[in-house]
Design a protein around this motif. Structure first.
Motif, mmCIF file in Angstrom:
data_model
loop_
_atom_site.group_PDB
_atom_site.id
_atom_site.type_symbol
_atom_site.label_atom_id
_atom_site.label_comp_id
_atom_site.label_asym_id
_atom_site.label_seq_id
_atom_site.Cartn_x
_atom_site.Cartn_y
_atom_site.Cartn_z
ATOM 1 N N ARG A 28 1.028 -1.253 -0.133
ATOM 2 C CA ARG A 28 0.124 0.215 0.483
ATOM 3 C C ARG A 28 0.733 1.285 0.209
ATOM 4 O O ARG A 28 0.805 1.912 -0.678
ATOM 5 C CB ARG A 28 -1.112 0.061 1.258
ATOM 6 C CG ARG A 28 -1.970 -1.009 1.256
ATOM 7 C CD ARG A 28 -3.089 -1.086 2.106
ATOM 8 N NE ARG A 28 -3.177 0.672 3.549
ATOM 9 C CZ ARG A 28 -4.416 1.180 2.734
ATOM 10 N NH1 ARG A 28 -5.739 0.509 2.064
ATOM 11 N NH2 ARG A 28 -4.706 2.227 3.414
ATOM 12 N N CYS A 31 2.625 1.713 -3.294
ATOM 13 C CA CYS A 31 1.578 2.738 -4.429
ATOM 14 C C CYS A 31 1.642 3.472 -4.512
ATOM 15 O O CYS A 31 1.393 4.381 -5.195
ATOM 16 C CB CYS A 31 0.053 1.752 -3.914
ATOM 17 S SG CYS A 31 -1.598 1.644 -5.378
ATOM 18 N N ALA A 32 0.902 4.216 -3.338
ATOM 19 C CA ALA A 32 0.895 5.486 -2.346
ATOM 20 C C ALA A 32 2.621 5.894 -2.654
ATOM 21 O O ALA A 32 1.796 7.277 -3.728
ATOM 22 C CB ALA A 32 0.624 5.856 -1.166
ATOM 23 N N LEU A 35 2.571 6.464 -6.658
ATOM 24 C CA LEU A 35 0.908 7.443 -7.465
ATOM 25 C C LEU A 35 1.834 9.329 -7.377
ATOM 26 O O LEU A 35 1.310 9.521 -7.996
ATOM 27 C CB LEU A 35 -0.316 7.181 -7.209
ATOM 28 C CG LEU A 35 -0.226 5.198 -7.255
ATOM 29 C CD1 LEU A 35 -1.503 5.242 -6.432
ATOM 30 C CD2 LEU A 35 -0.827 5.360 -8.883
ATOM 31 N N LEU A 36 2.192 9.315 -6.012
ATOM 32 C CA LEU A 36 2.504 10.609 -5.814
ATOM 33 C C LEU A 36 3.793 11.228 -6.644
ATOM 34 O O LEU A 36 4.243 12.030 -7.270
ATOM 35 C CB LEU A 36 2.644 11.215 -4.559
ATOM 36 C CG LEU A 36 1.517 11.122 -3.448
ATOM 37 C CD1 LEU A 36 2.052 11.187 -1.833
ATOM 38 C CD2 LEU A 36 1.179 12.566 -3.546
ATOM 39 N N THR A 44 -7.064 11.204 -5.727
ATOM 40 C CA THR A 44 -7.323 10.483 -5.853
ATOM 41 C C THR A 44 -5.903 9.121 -5.150
ATOM 42 O O THR A 44 -7.170 8.014 -5.235
ATOM 43 C CB THR A 44 -6.277 10.052 -7.380
ATOM 44 O OG1 THR A 44 -7.386 10.957 -8.617
ATOM 45 C CG2 THR A 44 -6.719 9.073 -8.191
ATOM 46 N N ILE A 45 -5.316 9.298 -5.258
ATOM 47 C CA ILE A 45 -4.726 8.276 -3.515
ATOM 48 C C ILE A 45 -5.603 7.900 -2.680
ATOM 49 O O ILE A 45 -5.644 7.085 -2.062
ATOM 50 C CB ILE A 45 -3.291 8.597 -3.218
ATOM 51 C CG1 ILE A 45 -2.449 8.651 -5.006
ATOM 52 C CG2 ILE A 45 -2.536 8.143 -1.877
ATOM 53 C CD1 ILE A 45 -1.267 9.348 -4.871
ATOM 54 N N THR A 48 -7.789 5.153 -3.273
ATOM 55 C CA THR A 48 -7.384 4.140 -3.833
ATOM 56 C C THR A 48 -6.832 3.291 -2.607
ATOM 57 O O THR A 48 -7.381 2.364 -2.466
ATOM 58 C CB THR A 48 -5.912 4.771 -5.033
ATOM 59 O OG1 THR A 48 -6.210 5.367 -5.626
ATOM 60 C CG2 THR A 48 -5.202 3.056 -5.209
ATOM 61 N N THR A 57 -3.675 11.238 4.237
ATOM 62 C CA THR A 57 -2.595 11.202 2.854
ATOM 63 C C THR A 57 -1.947 12.244 2.931
ATOM 64 O O THR A 57 -0.502 11.832 3.062
ATOM 65 C CB THR A 57 -3.710 11.136 2.038
ATOM 66 O OG1 THR A 57 -5.612 10.184 2.024
ATOM 67 C CG2 THR A 57 -3.028 10.520 0.857
ATOM 68 N N TYR A 61 2.329 10.628 3.791
ATOM 69 C CA TYR A 61 3.232 10.444 2.340
ATOM 70 C C TYR A 61 4.198 11.833 2.115
ATOM 71 O O TYR A 61 4.012 12.031 1.545
ATOM 72 C CB TYR A 61 2.714 10.073 1.294
ATOM 73 C CG TYR A 61 1.919 8.905 1.276
ATOM 74 C CD1 TYR A 61 3.124 7.796 1.580
ATOM 75 C CD2 TYR A 61 0.905 8.649 1.557
ATOM 76 C CE1 TYR A 61 1.894 6.084 1.280
ATOM 77 C CE2 TYR A 61 0.423 7.277 2.169
ATOM 78 C CZ TYR A 61 1.089 6.409 1.895
ATOM 79 O OH TYR A 61 0.469 4.665 2.191
#
Length: 100
Positions: A28, A31-32, A35-36, A44-45, A48, A57, A61
């Motif tokens: 996870r 993935c985040a 994506l960032l 969107t994250i 997700t 979030t 991150y």
């Protein structure tokens, strides 16, 4: 699916693939972060990952956001920075602002 069952399956898959063992949580996070780093917006994250708030979030991150912000600043600098001399054509009176 039960999280413990998912982690056990992932352990077996990692072992069979002769890969370093990772947890579902690690996937996870990866993935985040990816994506960032690719410029996907935080909303969107959030969707997700199923976070309850955008603050959660962004707090988790923020370290990835720092590099994304630096890249954005560099892009802005490229767009608005000093002319590199490639286009020496003068389109208006001296001192007049020019349209981008």
């Amino acid at each position: 699916m039960d999280p413990r069952s998912l982690n056990r399956m992932l352990t077996v898959l990692c072992r069979d693939a002769k890969a370093r063992q990772v947890r579902v949580h690690d996937l996870r996070h990866t993935c985040a972060s990816l994506l960032l780093a690719q410029g996907v917006d935080a909303r969107t994250i959030l969707e997700t990952l199923g976070h309850s708030t955008i603050t959660m979030t962004l707090d988790i991150y923020a370290h990835v956001m720092d590099s994304t912000l630096k890249a954005a600043a560099e892009r802005m600098d490229d767009a608005l920075g000093p002319d590199d001399g490639e286009d020496d054509q003068d389109d208006g009176p001296e001192g007049a602002p020019t349209m981008l």
